[in-house]
Design an enzyme around this catalytic site. Sequence first.
Site, PDB file in Angstrom:
ATOM      1  N   PHE A  13      -0.140   0.431 -10.393  1.00 39.87           N
ATOM      2  CA  PHE A  13      -1.233   1.015  -9.661  1.00 39.87           C
ATOM      3  C   PHE A  13      -0.867   1.035  -8.177  1.00 39.87           C
ATOM      4  O   PHE A  13      -0.275  -0.221  -7.792  1.00 39.87           O
ATOM      5  CB  PHE A  13      -2.560   0.005 -10.250  1.00 39.87           C
ATOM      6  N   ASP A  14      -1.267   2.024  -7.604  1.00 36.94           N
ATOM      7  CA  ASP A  14      -1.648   1.884  -6.115  1.00 36.94           C
ATOM      8  C   ASP A  14      -2.966   1.050  -6.006  1.00 36.94           C
ATOM      9  O   ASP A  14      -3.727   1.296  -6.896  1.00 36.94           O
ATOM     10  CB  ASP A  14      -1.955   3.245  -5.669  1.00 36.94           C
ATOM     11  N   VAL A  15      -3.008   0.354  -5.029  1.00 34.58           N
ATOM     12  CA  VAL A  15      -4.082  -0.840  -4.684  1.00 34.58           C
ATOM     13  C   VAL A  15      -5.065  -0.131  -3.874  1.00 34.58           C
ATOM     14  O   VAL A  15      -6.434   0.003  -4.041  1.00 34.58           O
ATOM     15  CB  VAL A  15      -3.628  -2.127  -4.490  1.00 34.58           C
ATOM     16  N   THR A  18      -7.275   3.047  -4.431  1.00 33.23           N
ATOM     17  CA  THR A  18      -7.412   3.570  -6.026  1.00 33.23           C
ATOM     18  C   THR A  18      -8.396   2.464  -6.307  1.00 33.23           C
ATOM     19  O   THR A  18      -9.208   2.847  -7.247  1.00 33.23           O
ATOM     20  CB  THR A  18      -6.000   3.456  -6.512  1.00 33.23           C
ATOM     21  N   LYS A 150       5.570   3.438  -0.014  1.00 37.83           N
ATOM     22  CA  LYS A 150       5.501   4.431  -0.718  1.00 37.83           C
ATOM     23  C   LYS A 150       5.017   5.702   0.475  1.00 37.83           C
ATOM     24  O   LYS A 150       4.267   5.352   1.133  1.00 37.83           O
ATOM     25  CB  LYS A 150       4.400   4.657  -1.760  1.00 37.83           C
TER      26      LYS A 150
END
Length: 238
Positions: A13-15, A18, A150
Site C-alpha cells: 500500500f501507498d500510504v 491512499t 517511489k
Amino acid sequence: MAKSFADFRYMTFDVVGTLIDFEGGLVGCLEEIAREAGVSFDGEEALALYRAARYMPDAGHFPDDLARVYGVIAPQLGLPSGAAHGQRLRDSVKDWRPFPDSADALARLARRYKLIAMTNAQRWAFAHFSRALGDPFYAGFTVDDTGTEKPDPAFFEHVFAFVEKDGGSRDEILHVAQSQYHDIGISRRLGLTNCWIQRRHAQPGYGGTIEPERFTEPDFHFISMAGLADAAGTKPAA
C-alpha cells in the site's frame, strides 16, 4: 488472464493519499493559518502550488520538507511568512487523519493478506500514520529505509527482497495506490498486479499529486478502500 483476489498473499500500500487524507490535512492547516491572518484561501490553488514546490530540485524528504515548501508557497497565497509557520505545517502531519474507510478496510484485509506499507514519508511520520490506521501492517518501508522514493524502481526492489525472504514472490503481490505517477505506472512496468484507489474521483485534476506523463489502466479500480475490501470478499466485523 486476470488474476483473482485468491491469487494474492500480499497487498502493498501507498500510504499518503491512499490511506491518509494528505490533501485534507495539508489544506486544513494552511486554511487555519489563513483564517487567523484574515486572508482569503483557495484549497485547490494551494495544492497546485504545493505540487510545484514539492518537486523543486532542492526538495528534501517528506514531511520535513513541508517547512521549506511553506516558505515557497506562503507569499503566493498571501499567507504570513516565518519559520514558525513552516514548522507548524510540518508538525501538522502528526494529526493528519485516515480517510473514513481506511482503517476498517485494512483490518478486514489483514485477516486474509499480509499488508505491507510503502511510503515516501519518513519513518517518524509513518509511525503516526500507522497508529491512526490501527497498526495493521505486516511490514513497512519508508524513504528512510530505502534511501529513495517511489517511483524509483529501487524502492520496490527493497520490498521484493523482503517478500522473497518471507517465502513469497512478486506474483503474489497486489499493489494498491492512488497515485498514477508514484505507483500505478511503475508497478505495471515492474510486472506487478495493481489496484488504483481513485480518491479524487469527484474532483478534477490530480490535486497535490504530480500528473503522470501518461495514464496507466489499472488491473483493479475502486474509488474507495471499502470497495477493495468488499471485492476481496472480506466481510465487515460483526
